[in-house]
Scaffold this active site. Structure first.
Site, PDB file in Angstrom:
ATOM      1  N   SER A  71       0.850  -1.188   0.000  1.00 42.35           N
ATOM      2  CA  SER A  71       0.000   0.000   0.000  1.00 42.35           C
ATOM      3  C   SER A  71       0.880   1.230   0.000  1.00 42.35           C
ATOM      4  CB  SER A  71      -0.908   0.020   1.227  1.00 42.35           C
ATOM      5  OG  SER A  71      -0.166   0.349   2.398  1.00 42.35           O
ATOM      6  N   LYS A  72       0.299   2.370  -0.335  1.00 42.17           N
ATOM      7  CA  LYS A  72       1.057   3.610  -0.403  1.00 42.17           C
ATOM      8  C   LYS A  72       1.557   4.037   0.979  1.00 42.17           C
ATOM      9  CE  LYS A  72       0.323   6.596  -3.591  1.00 42.17           C
ATOM     10  NZ  LYS A  72      -0.177   7.657  -4.474  1.00 42.17           N
ATOM     11  N   ARG A  73       0.955   3.470   2.024  1.00 47.90           N
ATOM     12  CA  ARG A  73       1.406   3.829   3.376  1.00 47.90           C
ATOM     13  C   ARG A  73       2.771   3.232   3.679  1.00 47.90           C
ATOM     14  NH1 ARG A  73      -3.816   2.363   4.038  1.00 47.90           N
ATOM     15  NH2 ARG A  73      -3.225   0.335   4.897  1.00 47.90           N
ATOM     16  N   THR A  74       3.102   2.115   3.041  1.00 46.38           N
ATOM     17  CA  THR A  74       4.350   1.422   3.375  1.00 46.38           C
ATOM     18  C   THR A  74       5.356   1.381   2.237  1.00 46.38           C
ATOM     19  OG1 THR A  74       3.296  -0.683   2.776  1.00 46.38           O
ATOM     20  CG2 THR A  74       3.214  -0.045   5.086  1.00 46.38           C
TER      21      THR A  74
END
Length: 466
Positions: free
Chosen positions: A239-242
């Site tokens: 995901s874009k968070r990680t």
């Protein structure tokens, strides 16, 4: 029969790194077997598909050099064909019109769940033979077999079997007049002559439904290979968070396209312990049947190692166009400084990405932005610094301008002044960069250019003399 694979992204956003791996595996399988690789843009989601997203996908495919063997196929250009095939299924009694409202469908599903059953369509219109009529709820449903099983040998997952009793009569044409995914892809793959469907394993549940449509149309069923997911370092879905998840984000961060491909090919496939693969080796060695069944984990450190390997070993001239792209993004005009290929030679052992290289290269394309006071005090304001700079300046004014000659000049100054190389290099390094850290001193001076190097020494002499 010619082997044909296809990559079929939906243009609802950027090209995801997982999609890029799928595209690569499709491309490699076709190339290894002397077949064709095709591109299809699945843009029937009119609310979410955008022209910008289509272009982003095309740009990413071009940057990775995953060239298709024909112009892209756009589903939105094929509506008449989908209607034609749906009409055939209706005429043959293999599909039917249904008119439930959204509320009726939802009530149907809730009733099934209340009984502890799987939520599904109950087949109310299946045998009613309702004619086509104007109705905002009108859909066309496929008459799925009620008995037996769908069995296929997945090239990655192995044998997959699905009871037809688990499958309801799926909608193949929605009330908005557009085909559904499961129907459109079958028609497309038939018309495109696709023999191998390689895609993510999130599509496994769709495959039995699609196989039944192939059979209803009396068409050969392609072979299937469903690829396991790519997880982040902690084992979660990317995901874009990680992680960066867009292919073009990796370009912006300074990664090389062939480093990305080399990394992706190993993210689920291997050939012994080999880590470095040329494009030609990938084509020769890759086999979709050798892809691992287990999910893979994305490791940025491994990608950095690969990227630096190619920075170190590729011909600098071949890397220069991509490096120039990064220099331009950093606001650097390459017309006012050294040749980008020469900068690559000087910096490639010190960085992992071209973006990092571009940032470090700024010192050769403009004036020194800031002087390190500690470096000035330590390496310029001492007894030997002025003598070093004056001797170097005199020789630099006439030396042949190439790194090897500059290196010999520095050794000459060291011998003349009876000083160690460190005592010579550090005053020059501070003079050229304003700091005490840089690549080899011969390259550092060389990349400044003769006129600029002399100008910077003059300024350093002014600082040294107080």
């Amino acid at each position: 029969m010619t082997v044909r694979t296809r990559f079929a992204p939906s243009p609802t956003g950027f090209l995801h790194i997982g999609g890029a791996r799928t595209a690569l595996y499709c491309w490699l399988e076709a190339r290894r077997r002397g077949g064709e690789f095709l591109l299809r843009i699945e843009d029937t989601d009119r609310e979410r598909s955008t022209d910008e997203a289509v272009q982003a996908i095309l740009d990413a495919m071009a940057w990775l050099e995953l060239s298709a063997d024909a112009a892209p196929v756009y589903q939105t250009h094929r509506l008449a064909r989908y209607k034609e095939v749906a009409e055939r299924l209706l005429a043959e009694g293999k599909a039917y019109y249904a008119y439930e409202s959204k509320e009726e469908i939802e009530a149907m599903r809730e009733a099934a769940m209340a009984k502890g059953e799987k939520p599904r369509y109950n087949g109310y219109y299946r045998d009613r033979n309702e004619p086509c009529r104007d109705d905002p709820n009108r859909v066309i449903r496929f008459r799925n077999p009620l008995e037996g099983s769908v069995v296929f040998e997945d090239k990655v997952k192995g044998r997959v079997e699905w009871a037809n009793a688990e499958l309801d009569d799926l909608v193949i044409f929605r009330s908005d007049g557009w085909p559904t995914y499961n129907f459109a892809v079958v028609v497309d793959d038939i018309d495109m002559g696709i023999t191998e469907v390689i895609r993510g394993d999130d599509h496994v549940n769709n495959t039995p439904r699609q196989i039944n449509i192939y059979k209803a149309l009396d068409k050969p069923v392609p072979e299937f290979a469903h690829l396991p997911m790519i997880l982040d370092k902690e084992g979660r879905k990317l995901s874009k968070r990680t992680n960066s998840v867009s292919v073009m984000e990796y370009r912006e961060e300074g990664y090389l396209p062939h480093a990305i491909l080399n990394y992706l090919v190993r993210l689920g496939w291997s050939h012994g312990d080999q880590e470095i693969f040329s494009r030609e080796e990938m084509i020769r060695l890759f086999d979709i049947a050798d892809v691992n069944k287990a999910a893979s984990r994305f490791d940025t450190e491994k990608l950095n190692w690969l990227n630096q390997h190619y920075l170190k070993t590729d011909e600098p001239v071949s890397l220069a166009p991509e490096f120039e792209w990064h220099l331009a993004r950093a606001g650097i005009d390459v017309a006012h400084g050294p040749a980008p290929a020469d900068v690559i030679v000087a910096l490639r052992d010190r960085v992992h990405t071209l973006k990092e290289m571009a940032e470090r290269a700024k010192l050769w394309y403009g004036p020194i932005a800031e002087w390190d006071d500690k470096a000035v005090a330590k390496h310029l304001k001492n007894d030997s610094a002025v003598a070093v700079l004056e001797a170097a300046r005199g020789l630099l004014a006439a030396v042949e301008w190439k790194p090897e000659a500059i290196h010999g000049l520095i050794e000459q100054v060291a011998a003349k002044l009876e000083l160690g190389m460190g005592k010579i290099a550090q005053p020059l390094r501070v003079a050229m960069t304003g700091t005490q850290v840089s690549p080899s001193i011969d390259h550092t001076v060389y990349l400044c250019g003769r006129a600029e190097a002399l100008k910077r020494i003059d300024h350093a002499l002014t600082l040294a003399r107080g």
